[in-house]
Design an enzyme around this catalytic site. Structure first.
Site, PDB file in Angstrom:
ATOM      1  N   GLY A  98       0.802  -1.219   0.000  1.00  0.00           N
ATOM      2  CA  GLY A  98       0.000   0.000   0.000  1.00  0.00           C
ATOM      3  C   GLY A  98       0.831   1.264   0.000  1.00  0.00           C
ATOM      4  O   GLY A  98       2.062   1.244  -0.104  1.00  0.00           O
ATOM      5  N   ARG A 153      -9.504   1.281  18.069  1.00  0.00           N
ATOM      6  CA  ARG A 153      -8.790   1.711  19.281  1.00  0.00           C
ATOM      7  C   ARG A 153      -9.471   1.152  20.535  1.00  0.00           C
ATOM      8  O   ARG A 153      -8.811   0.649  21.443  1.00  0.00           O
ATOM      9  CB  ARG A 153      -8.760   3.239  19.372  1.00  0.00           C
ATOM     10  CG  ARG A 153      -7.753   3.927  18.492  1.00  0.00           C
ATOM     11  CD  ARG A 153      -7.656   5.395  18.865  1.00  0.00           C
ATOM     12  NE  ARG A 153      -6.611   6.086  18.134  1.00  0.00           N
ATOM     13  CZ  ARG A 153      -6.126   7.270  18.470  1.00  0.00           C
ATOM     14  NH1 ARG A 153      -6.631   7.902  19.528  1.00  0.00           N
ATOM     15  NH2 ARG A 153      -5.164   7.851  17.765  1.00  0.00           N
ATOM     16  N   LYS A 175     -11.922   3.840  12.982  1.00  0.00           N
ATOM     17  CA  LYS A 175     -10.608   3.836  13.623  1.00  0.00           C
ATOM     18  C   LYS A 175     -10.745   3.943  15.137  1.00  0.00           C
ATOM     19  O   LYS A 175     -10.002   3.297  15.885  1.00  0.00           O
ATOM     20  CB  LYS A 175      -9.753   4.975  13.067  1.00  0.00           C
ATOM     21  CG  LYS A 175      -9.351   4.777  11.614  1.00  0.00           C
ATOM     22  CD  LYS A 175      -8.375   5.841  11.147  1.00  0.00           C
ATOM     23  CE  LYS A 175      -7.896   5.560   9.735  1.00  0.00           C
ATOM     24  NZ  LYS A 175      -6.877   6.521   9.273  1.00  0.00           N
TER      25      LYS A 175
END
Length: 308
Positions: free
Chosen positions: A14, A138, A134
């Site tokens: 990536g 977490r 995201k």
């Protein structure tokens, strides 16, 4: 001599993955990459990249995140796992977390963030963004008690800067420029190679354990007006400046659906809301250039030189 941590990189082909592999290998870490078998044959460009990394010492493991037994066995061989998965694969990291928990040997997990701190974003409609995903990753990492380091580099230098923050353009303008907001709010851009270098430095550092590492290099914190001024000096010409007020920016965002409006969403977040710099990091984490002052990073001005 103390042995180097063994590193697994997921997403090595990536945008950031290749730089993470190069930084890890150049630092002497035994480095592995989980790669789909189809990647080796379906894309000549990716195949060539992998061959180059292998020649530098990268060890390939064929498999995907869906091959859970392979993921577990691979993770059992390493000390650090770094995810560089793209934004559309963020939730695929649940399998990585599950495998890390089962393997029980990983000293540090660095999930795929490498952008603005998802817990600091102040956008008007959370449905625009993947930041919520995201934040969810977490939360799971913390709940599972997995040792982590979150990397918040804000924006890559190759995002927005090549067009001088002009959505739709492929290169910086030399006649007129649209400035979104009043142009005085500062944003942060960091070259991918520097993001990778700071990440590899941080992954074994006890000072970064279970913390967010923020990348705020002084030479990479610039307002819209300052970036335009830098460019004007480099080309020896004053550009016509058209200021677009916040209300109009919001209207542009609302009239276009995600992801077609994503550039404007990110411009709004950084250059109008100030999501990169409005908060102090003292209570949130540590700053990379303070931890590693010897790393010579590429400044915004130096990056703009490459666009001339």
């Amino acid at each position: 001599m103390e042995s180097k941590s063994r590193v697994l990189i997921v997403g090595v082909t990536g945008r950031l993955g290749r730089h993470l592999a190069e930084a890890s290998l150049s630092s002497g870490h035994p480095t592995y990459a989980l790669v789909r078998a189809t990647t080796l044959t379906s894309s000549p460009e990716k195949s060539q990249l992998l061959q180059s990394l292998v020649s530098s010492g990268l060890q390939l493991v064929q498999g995907s995140l869906e091959d859970y037994p392979v993921v577990v066995e691979t993770i059992k061989q390493v000390d650090v796992v770094i995810s560089a998965l793209g934004s559309f694969q963020i939730m695929d990291q649940k399998n990585i977390i599950r495998a890390i928990k089962e393997a029980g040997c990983v000293k540090r997990f660095i999930p795929s963030e490498f952008g603005s701190d998802p817990e600091k974003i102040r956008l008007p409609d959370p449905s625009y963004t993947f930041h919520a995903k995201k934040s969810e990753i977490r939360r799971i990492i913390r709940e599972e008690g997995i040792p982590f380091t979150f990397i918040s580099c804000n924006y890559f230098a190759t995002f927005l800067l090549p067009s001088l923050v002009q959505p739709g353009l492929k290169c910086p303008p030399r006649d007129k420029v649209f400035i979104y907001g009043d142009g005085n709010t500062k944003a942060i851009f960091v070259k991918e190679e520097d993001v990778a270098a700071f990440t590899i430095k941080a992954m074994d550092d006890t000072r970064t354990l279970n913390k967010t590492v923020y990348l705020r290099p002084p030479g990479n914190i610039q307002s819209f007006n300052e970036i335009v001024q830098l460019w004007e000096v480099k080309i020896g010409k004053t550009l016509e400046k058209i200021y677009v007020p916040e209300e109009q920016v919001l209207k542009i965002i609302e009239e276009n659906s995600y992801p077609s409006n994503f550039e404007m969403v990110f411009i709004y977040s950084a250059f109008i809301k100030g999501d990169h710099i409005y908060f102090s990091i003292k209570d949130s984490g540590v700053e990379a250039t303070e931890l590693y002052p010897d790393h010579k990073y590429t400044t915004i001005s130096e990056y703009l030189d490459t666009l001339l």
